[in-house]
Design a protein around this motif. Sequence first.
Motif, PDB file in Angstrom:
ATOM      1  N   VAL A  92       0.858  -1.109  -0.094  1.00 36.20           N
ATOM      2  CA  VAL A  92       0.110   0.300   0.229  1.00 36.20           C
ATOM      3  C   VAL A  92       1.068   1.019   0.212  1.00 36.20           C
ATOM      4  O   VAL A  92       2.050   1.080   0.943  1.00 36.20           O
ATOM      5  CB  VAL A  92      -0.796   0.389   1.042  1.00 36.20           C
ATOM      6  CG1 VAL A  92      -0.215  -0.169   2.338  1.00 36.20           C
ATOM      7  CG2 VAL A  92      -1.852   1.094   1.416  1.00 36.20           C
ATOM      8  N   ALA A  93       0.819   2.260  -0.668  1.00 37.16           N
ATOM      9  CA  ALA A  93       0.667   3.374  -0.846  1.00 37.16           C
ATOM     10  C   ALA A  93       0.128   4.623  -0.753  1.00 37.16           C
ATOM     11  O   ALA A  93      -0.688   4.275  -1.076  1.00 37.16           O
ATOM     12  CB  ALA A  93       2.013   3.366  -1.638  1.00 37.16           C
ATOM     13  N   ASN A  94       0.657   5.838  -0.353  1.00 34.06           N
ATOM     14  CA  ASN A  94      -0.214   7.286  -0.710  1.00 34.06           C
ATOM     15  C   ASN A  94       0.803   8.266  -1.166  1.00 34.06           C
ATOM     16  O   ASN A  94       1.732   8.283  -1.328  1.00 34.06           O
ATOM     17  CB  ASN A  94      -1.118   7.315   0.864  1.00 34.06           C
ATOM     18  CG  ASN A  94      -0.569   7.795   2.324  1.00 34.06           C
ATOM     19  OD1 ASN A  94       0.963   8.363   1.627  1.00 34.06           O
ATOM     20  ND2 ASN A  94      -1.057   8.096   2.899  1.00 34.06           N
ATOM     21  N   ASP A  95      -0.574   9.744  -0.261  1.00 28.97           N
ATOM     22  CA  ASP A  95       0.921  10.406  -1.379  1.00 28.97           C
ATOM     23  C   ASP A  95       0.396  11.998  -0.179  1.00 28.97           C
ATOM     24  O   ASP A  95       0.941  12.725  -0.397  1.00 28.97           O
ATOM     25  CB  ASP A  95      -0.268  11.024  -2.205  1.00 28.97           C
ATOM     26  CG  ASP A  95      -1.991  11.394  -1.962  1.00 28.97           C
ATOM     27  OD1 ASP A  95      -1.929  10.891  -0.569  1.00 28.97           O
ATOM     28  OD2 ASP A  95      -2.839  12.684  -2.406  1.00 28.97           O
ATOM     29  N   THR A  96       0.759  10.923   0.913  1.00 31.19           N
ATOM     30  CA  THR A  96       1.744  12.438   2.175  1.00 31.19           C
ATOM     31  C   THR A  96       3.130  11.533   2.380  1.00 31.19           C
ATOM     32  O   THR A  96       3.746  10.581   1.898  1.00 31.19           O
ATOM     33  CB  THR A  96       0.968  12.171   3.180  1.00 31.19           C
ATOM     34  OG1 THR A  96       1.321  10.544   3.880  1.00 31.19           O
ATOM     35  CG2 THR A  96      -0.525  11.652   2.826  1.00 31.19           C
ATOM     36  N   LEU A  97       4.015  12.220   3.325  1.00 31.36           N
ATOM     37  CA  LEU A  97       4.856  12.307   4.054  1.00 31.36           C
ATOM     38  C   LEU A  97       5.258  11.312   4.298  1.00 31.36           C
ATOM     39  O   LEU A  97       6.242  10.429   4.903  1.00 31.36           O
ATOM     40  CB  LEU A  97       5.588  14.001   4.644  1.00 31.36           C
ATOM     41  CG  LEU A  97       7.135  13.384   5.262  1.00 31.36           C
ATOM     42  CD1 LEU A  97       7.853  13.387   4.263  1.00 31.36           C
ATOM     43  CD2 LEU A  97       7.547  14.583   5.754  1.00 31.36           C
ATOM     44  N   THR A  98       4.298  11.216   5.769  1.00 29.01           N
ATOM     45  CA  THR A  98       4.670   9.970   6.919  1.00 29.01           C
ATOM     46  C   THR A  98       3.268   8.843   6.894  1.00 29.01           C
ATOM     47  O   THR A  98       3.593   8.203   7.451  1.00 29.01           O
ATOM     48  CB  THR A  98       4.137  11.042   8.348  1.00 29.01           C
ATOM     49  OG1 THR A  98       3.280  11.475   7.859  1.00 29.01           O
ATOM     50  CG2 THR A  98       5.139  11.503   8.401  1.00 29.01           C
ATOM     51  N   PHE A  99       2.783   8.676   5.826  1.00 29.58           N
ATOM     52  CA  PHE A  99       2.033   8.009   5.157  1.00 29.58           C
ATOM     53  C   PHE A  99       0.537   7.507   6.277  1.00 29.58           C
ATOM     54  O   PHE A  99      -0.446   8.154   5.991  1.00 29.58           O
ATOM     55  CB  PHE A  99       2.358   6.355   5.680  1.00 29.58           C
ATOM     56  CG  PHE A  99       1.724   5.036   5.052  1.00 29.58           C
ATOM     57  CD1 PHE A  99       1.824   5.084   3.683  1.00 29.58           C
ATOM     58  CD2 PHE A  99       0.762   4.516   5.529  1.00 29.58           C
ATOM     59  CE1 PHE A  99       0.619   3.646   3.355  1.00 29.58           C
ATOM     60  CE2 PHE A  99      -0.229   3.465   5.452  1.00 29.58           C
ATOM     61  CZ  PHE A  99      -0.321   3.094   4.139  1.00 29.58           C
ATOM     62  N   GLU A 100       1.243   7.972   7.621  1.00 28.55           N
ATOM     63  CA  GLU A 100      -0.502   7.950   8.517  1.00 28.55           C
ATOM     64  C   GLU A 100      -0.352   9.434   9.328  1.00 28.55           C
ATOM     65  O   GLU A 100       0.358  10.367   8.836  1.00 28.55           O
ATOM     66  CB  GLU A 100       0.100   6.832   9.390  1.00 28.55           C
ATOM     67  CG  GLU A 100       0.987   7.390  10.565  1.00 28.55           C
ATOM     68  CD  GLU A 100       2.090   5.389  11.275  1.00 28.55           C
ATOM     69  OE1 GLU A 100       1.475   5.979  12.571  1.00 28.55           O
ATOM     70  OE2 GLU A 100       2.388   4.894  10.782  1.00 28.55           O
ATOM     71  N   ILE A 101      -1.486   9.954   9.812  1.00 30.42           N
ATOM     72  CA  ILE A 101      -1.694  10.564  10.116  1.00 30.42           C
ATOM     73  C   ILE A 101      -1.041  11.499  11.367  1.00 30.42           C
ATOM     74  O   ILE A 101      -0.547  10.422  12.361  1.00 30.42           O
ATOM     75  CB  ILE A 101      -3.367  10.796  10.658  1.00 30.42           C
ATOM     76  CG1 ILE A 101      -4.102  12.268  10.695  1.00 30.42           C
ATOM     77  CG2 ILE A 101      -3.950   9.466  11.843  1.00 30.42           C
ATOM     78  CD1 ILE A 101      -5.647  12.047  11.276  1.00 30.42           C
ATOM     79  N   ILE A 102      -0.767  12.779  11.094  1.00 29.09           N
ATOM     80  CA  ILE A 102      -0.207  13.232  12.042  1.00 29.09           C
ATOM     81  C   ILE A 102      -0.519  14.432  11.933  1.00 29.09           C
ATOM     82  O   ILE A 102      -0.391  15.365  11.321  1.00 29.09           O
ATOM     83  CB  ILE A 102       1.680  13.113  11.496  1.00 29.09           C
ATOM     84  CG1 ILE A 102       1.833  11.726  10.757  1.00 29.09           C
ATOM     85  CG2 ILE A 102       2.699  14.253  12.336  1.00 29.09           C
ATOM     86  CD1 ILE A 102       2.476  10.941  12.423  1.00 29.09           C
ATOM     87  N   PRO A 103      -0.202  14.519  13.286  1.00 29.46           N
ATOM     88  CA  PRO A 103      -0.500  14.009  14.669  1.00 29.46           C
ATOM     89  C   PRO A 103      -1.158  13.084  14.985  1.00 29.46           C
ATOM     90  O   PRO A 103      -2.563  12.679  13.765  1.00 29.46           O
ATOM     91  CB  PRO A 103      -0.811  15.033  16.461  1.00 29.46           C
ATOM     92  CG  PRO A 103      -0.916  16.315  15.287  1.00 29.46           C
ATOM     93  CD  PRO A 103      -0.599  16.456  13.711  1.00 29.46           C
ATOM     94  N   PRO A 104      -0.681  11.973  15.381  1.00 25.71           N
ATOM     95  CA  PRO A 104      -1.103  10.450  15.815  1.00 25.71           C
ATOM     96  C   PRO A 104      -2.790  11.003  16.487  1.00 25.71           C
ATOM     97  O   PRO A 104      -3.234  11.643  17.096  1.00 25.71           O
ATOM     98  CB  PRO A 104      -0.185   9.779  16.436  1.00 25.71           C
ATOM     99  CG  PRO A 104       0.498  10.585  17.279  1.00 25.71           C
ATOM    100  CD  PRO A 104       0.299  12.170  16.662  1.00 25.71           C
ATOM    101  N   GLU A 105      -3.671   9.853  16.160  1.00 26.66           N
ATOM    102  CA  GLU A 105      -5.131   9.484  16.942  1.00 26.66           C
ATOM    103  C   GLU A 105      -5.022   9.228  17.952  1.00 26.66           C
ATOM    104  O   GLU A 105      -5.725  10.050  19.253  1.00 26.66           O
ATOM    105  CB  GLU A 105      -5.761   8.472  16.333  1.00 26.66           C
ATOM    106  CG  GLU A 105      -5.943   8.451  14.409  1.00 26.66           C
ATOM    107  CD  GLU A 105      -5.932   7.120  14.056  1.00 26.66           C
ATOM    108  OE1 GLU A 105      -7.072   6.487  13.279  1.00 26.66           O
ATOM    109  OE2 GLU A 105      -4.897   6.365  13.666  1.00 26.66           O
ATOM    110  N   ILE A 106      -3.806   7.948  18.603  1.00 23.06           N
ATOM    111  CA  ILE A 106      -4.068   8.259  20.123  1.00 23.06           C
ATOM    112  C   ILE A 106      -2.671   9.006  20.916  1.00 23.06           C
ATOM    113  O   ILE A 106      -1.687   8.705  19.919  1.00 23.06           O
ATOM    114  CB  ILE A 106      -4.056   6.312  19.796  1.00 23.06           C
ATOM    115  CG1 ILE A 106      -5.022   6.015  19.730  1.00 23.06           C
ATOM    116  CG2 ILE A 106      -3.744   6.080  21.224  1.00 23.06           C
ATOM    117  CD1 ILE A 106      -4.784   4.310  19.561  1.00 23.06           C
ATOM    118  N   GLU A 107      -3.254   9.859  21.452  1.00 16.32           N
ATOM    119  CA  GLU A 107      -1.842  10.373  22.038  1.00 16.32           C
ATOM    120  C   GLU A 107      -0.385   9.821  23.001  1.00 16.32           C
ATOM    121  O   GLU A 107      -0.959   8.767  22.818  1.00 16.32           O
ATOM    122  CB  GLU A 107      -2.253  11.306  23.024  1.00 16.32           C
ATOM    123  CG  GLU A 107      -1.458  12.078  23.848  1.00 16.32           C
ATOM    124  CD  GLU A 107      -2.285  12.971  24.375  1.00 16.32           C
ATOM    125  OE1 GLU A 107      -1.763  14.380  25.559  1.00 16.32           O
ATOM    126  OE2 GLU A 107      -3.121  12.687  25.185  1.00 16.32           O
TER     127      GLU A 107
END
Length: 308
Positions: free
Chosen positions: A231-246
């Motif tokens: 899997v790939a995407n169009d962002t720098l860090t792939f996952e959401i930043i800041p994270p969902e869970i603190e």
Amino acid sequence: MSLPAEFHELAKRVNNWGRWGEADERGTLNLITDAVVREAVAAVRSGRRIPLALPLRHGGVQSGLIPGRIDPLHTMVQINQEMFGPGTVATSDDTVTMGLQAATHWDALTHASHGGRIYNGRHADTITAHAGAQFSSIAAVGHVVSRGVLLDVARARGVDRLAGDHAVTPEDLDAAEEFGGVRVRAGDVVLVRTGQVQVVLAGDRHAYGYPSPGLSVRTPEWFHARDVAAVANDTLTFEIIPPEIEDLWLPVHALHLVEMGMLQGQNWDLEALSTACAEERRYAFLLTAAPEPFTGATGSPVAPVAVL
């Protein structure tokens, strides 16, 4: 801070250690069988070719957010040099210094670890300063040719670009499937479009990296259930930043790379592909995306091409 119980429960549900044998170094890429490739080739109709890589250049996507990851530094070492004497054929040559994950790239399975372990239960200390990754380096990947599927989450939600605080959920992936009239199946390489790459294409490297939409910690189970190969995407860090869970940073990296053994890519330019898929009204295609086979490396640049 240790990883929370919620993470460990997710890890158990998506773990693939031993699935392809104790010696395996390729993880979910094993799902790309000859039959999958034949079906991928059959997806080609118009022959339209869409490159998905950002340019490799100084002043690229790296802003210093990720320490040590530098944009390419390109140097000429020969310029029209007549190596074999006056009047002979002249050649030019060059060299480059760069982070292997500077722009469009794949993360090798050894790019992340947790609890002292990497994919398939191996010790993380098998990655050394001298040799790099002894197991599951990017060189173990070899070829990546399969059916690609674009899940255009942004278009499915009726926007050009997701907001910086948007975590892409399994429900978003389902909606993108329905929008595209496509069903993700075993051995597919899934490309998730958020539209975030538009920010860096407009010249704002800092806003591109933070805050950024990206994949939710809930999505690895979705990919695991579908037997996705990569899997790939169009962002720098792939996952959401800041994270969902603190304070839980990069959990999706750990679940994909360590637990599932699933190749993960970032900084893919999916804008032209989004337009082409919308024009042709189909979201599956042949995808070629082989990394450069750097021995011992934990990532590599890639120049993917989608063929519709």
